[in-house]
Design a protein around this motif. Structure first.
Motif, PDB file in Angstrom:
ATOM      1  N   UNK A   1      13.495  44.553 -67.537  1.00  0.00           N
ATOM      2  CA  UNK A   1      13.174  43.681 -68.666  1.00  0.00           C
ATOM      3  C   UNK A   1      11.871  44.091 -69.338  1.00  0.00           C
ATOM      4  N   UNK A   2      10.966  44.662 -68.544  1.00  0.00           N
ATOM      5  CA  UNK A   2       9.705  45.147 -69.110  1.00  0.00           C
ATOM      6  C   UNK A   2       9.881  46.466 -69.857  1.00  0.00           C
ATOM      7  N   UNK A   3      11.061  47.073 -69.710  1.00  0.00           N
ATOM      8  CA  UNK A   3      11.349  48.302 -70.444  1.00  0.00           C
ATOM      9  C   UNK A   3      10.946  49.577 -69.748  1.00  0.00           C
ATOM     10  N   UNK A   4      10.497  49.496 -68.488  1.00  0.00           N
ATOM     11  CA  UNK A   4      10.104  50.712 -67.772  1.00  0.00           C
ATOM     12  C   UNK A   4      10.471  50.566 -66.303  1.00  0.00           C
ATOM     13  N   UNK A   5      11.682  50.986 -65.983  1.00  0.00           N
ATOM     14  CA  UNK A   5      12.182  50.835 -64.616  1.00  0.00           C
ATOM     15  C   UNK A   5      11.338  51.608 -63.609  1.00  0.00           C
ATOM     16  N   UNK A   6      10.764  52.723 -64.035  1.00  0.00           N
ATOM     17  CA  UNK A   6      10.005  53.572 -63.112  1.00  0.00           C
ATOM     18  C   UNK A   6       8.526  53.203 -63.046  1.00  0.00           C
ATOM     19  N   UNK A   7       8.106  52.255 -63.867  1.00  0.00           N
ATOM     20  CA  UNK A   7       6.695  51.845 -63.922  1.00  0.00           C
ATOM     21  C   UNK A   7       5.778  53.060 -64.060  1.00  0.00           C
ATOM     22  N   UNK A   8       6.042  53.805 -65.117  1.00  0.00           N
ATOM     23  CA  UNK A   8       5.206  54.974 -65.393  1.00  0.00           C
ATOM     24  C   UNK A   8       5.414  56.108 -64.416  1.00  0.00           C
ATOM     25  N   UNK A   9       6.598  56.161 -63.820  1.00  0.00           N
ATOM     26  CA  UNK A   9       6.896  57.240 -62.877  1.00  0.00           C
ATOM     27  C   UNK A   9       6.429  56.974 -61.462  1.00  0.00           C
ATOM     28  N   UNK A  10       5.935  55.762 -61.197  1.00  0.00           N
ATOM     29  CA  UNK A  10       5.419  55.451 -59.858  1.00  0.00           C
ATOM     30  C   UNK A  10       6.483  54.855 -58.942  1.00  0.00           C
ATOM     31  N   UNK A  11       7.618  54.428 -59.507  1.00  0.00           N
ATOM     32  CA  UNK A  11       8.668  53.806 -58.706  1.00  0.00           C
ATOM     33  C   UNK A  11       9.986  54.551 -58.883  1.00  0.00           C
ATOM     34  N   UNK A  12      10.726  54.675 -57.773  1.00  0.00           N
ATOM     35  CA  UNK A  12      12.068  55.240 -57.865  1.00  0.00           C
ATOM     36  C   UNK A  12      13.038  54.175 -58.366  1.00  0.00           C
ATOM     37  N   UNK A  13      14.149  54.583 -58.970  1.00  0.00           N
ATOM     38  CA  UNK A  13      15.160  53.601 -59.372  1.00  0.00           C
ATOM     39  C   UNK A  13      15.664  52.814 -58.168  1.00  0.00           C
ATOM     40  N   UNK A  14      16.170  51.645 -58.432  1.00  0.00           N
ATOM     41  CA  UNK A  14      16.666  50.755 -57.380  1.00  0.00           C
ATOM     42  C   UNK A  14      17.828  51.397 -56.621  1.00  0.00           C
ATOM     43  N   UNK A  15      17.847  51.196 -55.306  1.00  0.00           N
ATOM     44  CA  UNK A  15      18.908  51.725 -54.455  1.00  0.00           C
ATOM     45  C   UNK A  15      19.808  50.566 -54.010  1.00  0.00           C
ATOM     46  N   UNK A  16      20.987  50.412 -54.615  1.00  0.00           N
ATOM     47  CA  UNK A  16      21.844  49.262 -54.297  1.00  0.00           C
ATOM     48  C   UNK A  16      22.821  49.509 -53.146  1.00  0.00           C
ATOM     49  N   UNK A  17      22.593  50.535 -52.335  1.00  0.00           N
ATOM     50  CA  UNK A  17      23.563  50.882 -51.293  1.00  0.00           C
ATOM     51  C   UNK A  17      23.846  49.716 -50.348  1.00  0.00           C
ATOM     52  N   UNK A  18      22.810  48.928 -50.029  1.00  0.00           N
ATOM     53  CA  UNK A  18      22.982  47.846 -49.071  1.00  0.00           C
ATOM     54  C   UNK A  18      24.087  46.884 -49.507  1.00  0.00           C
ATOM     55  N   UNK A  19      24.238  46.683 -50.807  1.00  0.00           N
ATOM     56  CA  UNK A  19      25.259  45.755 -51.289  1.00  0.00           C
ATOM     57  C   UNK A  19      26.663  46.295 -50.991  1.00  0.00           C
ATOM     58  N   UNK A  20      26.831  47.614 -51.142  1.00  0.00           N
ATOM     59  CA  UNK A  20      28.112  48.234 -50.802  1.00  0.00           C
ATOM     60  C   UNK A  20      28.380  48.109 -49.301  1.00  0.00           C
ATOM     61  N   UNK A  21      27.348  48.318 -48.502  1.00  0.00           N
ATOM     62  CA  UNK A  21      27.501  48.234 -47.045  1.00  0.00           C
ATOM     63  C   UNK A  21      27.890  46.818 -46.624  1.00  0.00           C
ATOM     64  N   UNK A  22      27.204  45.824 -47.187  1.00  0.00           N
ATOM     65  CA  UNK A  22      27.478  44.435 -46.817  1.00  0.00           C
ATOM     66  C   UNK A  22      28.855  43.979 -47.292  1.00  0.00           C
ATOM     67  N   UNK A  23      29.237  44.383 -48.497  1.00  0.00           N
ATOM     68  CA  UNK A  23      30.570  44.042 -49.002  1.00  0.00           C
ATOM     69  C   UNK A  23      31.633  44.644 -48.088  1.00  0.00           C
TER      70      UNK A  23
END
Length: 324
Positions: A250-272
């Motif tokens: 929503x802030x328009x910068x998912x990586x926060x200036x390159x300091x954060x990796x994109x979100x890893x949603x694997x856990x949701x697949x595992x739990x499903x």
């Protein structure tokens, strides 16, 4: 806590790498009753009231022992029976449950918590089903009783040495232990890289970690199962990291200036996957489809992790919906 109690939840099981945490729930050694919470204006003393469900504690203890018996893993009891009354009751229930079994106890608490709190513990025992310990006389395994704090260090040793173990802890200590289970591998890999660099080696620590047989990542793939006294277990995942990611979007910068990796949603697949397999046991066609969906996810996310929107689009294009 009240909602979990009403749902019959008695513990949260979190396996990660060689370690499985069995976290008594709800069993919080801090205030749970807001209307009873008060601060004395004259002294500044804080008054709070707890209502920890002892019956759920007994069920969590029994599940822990059952898992130790069935897996052959070392069982570690992380309580502080000499410092907290609730821990004394919990440890006492554990001591009562191993009476008449074939479990071998290595390190023991200095005082038998069952004898210390017998009168109160017997009030809980009286509310349990008459056959609560049925069959336990044949259960066996190795149990180590440690003061809860000690288990933080032991957890590191167990992870490093690939020691399979199951840790029984209260809600508060279990929360801290599972946080450490989730977070510790990244700093260990970082230290390994620094050590390699000190020795003049340029290594890919992610590959080295895998080659050495370690399977833990950054905790995003840690499963969490709420066990209930009746009814199916609940597969759950807290969404704090997802909330943070959405705020970054929503802030328009998912990586926060390159300091954060994109979100890893694997856990949701595992739990499903786990939840559907639990509800459809023996359905090999469903298992195959879910396994293929997870493999597709890993392929999409295996190299450079895509952004949230890009990853969603790639997964939607690559995974064939069930029934199509």
């Amino acid at each position: 806590a009240p909602l979990r109690t009403q749902a019959g939840v008695y513990c949260n099981v979190r396996p990660y790498g060689p370690i499985t945490a069995v976290r008594c729930m709800p069993c919080l050694p801090y205030s749970q009753n807001k209307p009873k919470f008060n601060i004395d204006p004259k002294t500044g003393h804080i008054h709070s009231e707890m209502n920890s469900p002892g019956i759920q504690m007994a069920y969590a203890n029994r599940l822990f022992l059952k898992m130790v018996h069935e897996t052959g893993a070392v069982g570690r009891v992380a309580m502080k029976p000499t410092q907290a009354m609730e821990d004394g009751i919990n440890a006492g229930l554990h001591a009562w449950l191993i009476q008449g079994t074939k479990f071998e106890v290595g390190r023991k608490y200095a005082v038998d918590p069952f004898e210390e709190h017998r009168e109160n513990i017997e009030k809980i025992i009286a509310l349990l089903p008459p056959d609560f310990k049925a069959g336990m006389e044949n259960w066996s395994g190795r149990i180590e009783q440690h003061i809860s704090d000690t288990n933080y260090g032991l957890l590191l040793w167990d992870l490093i040495d690939h020691q399979k173990c199951i840790v029984l802890a209260t809600d508060l200590d279990g929360d801290r232990l599972t946080d450490l289970m989730a977070d510790v591998s990244d700093p260990l890999r970082h230290f390994g890289g620094k050590l390699a660099k000190h020795l003049g080696q340029d290594v890919d620590m992610a590959k080295v970690w895998s080659d050495m047989g370690y399977t833990t990542g950054n905790g995003r793939d840690m499963t969490s199962v709420m066990h209930r006294m009746t009814g199916p277990a609940i597969h759950e995942q807290t969404l704090g990291s997802a909330d943070a990611m959405l705020l970054r979007l929503l802030d328009g910068d998912e990586s926060m200036g390159g300091t954060k990796q994109p979100y890893d949603p694997r856990i949701h697949f595992v739990l499903i996957r786990d939840a559907y397999l639990d509800a459809n046991q023996g359905n090999e066609k469903l298992r195959k489809w879910l396994d293929e969906a997870l493999a597709t996810f890993d392929k999409v996310y295996s190299a450079q992790r895509p952004g949230f929107i890009e990853g969603y689009k790639a997964l939607k294009e690559a995974i064939k919906p069930w029934g199509n």
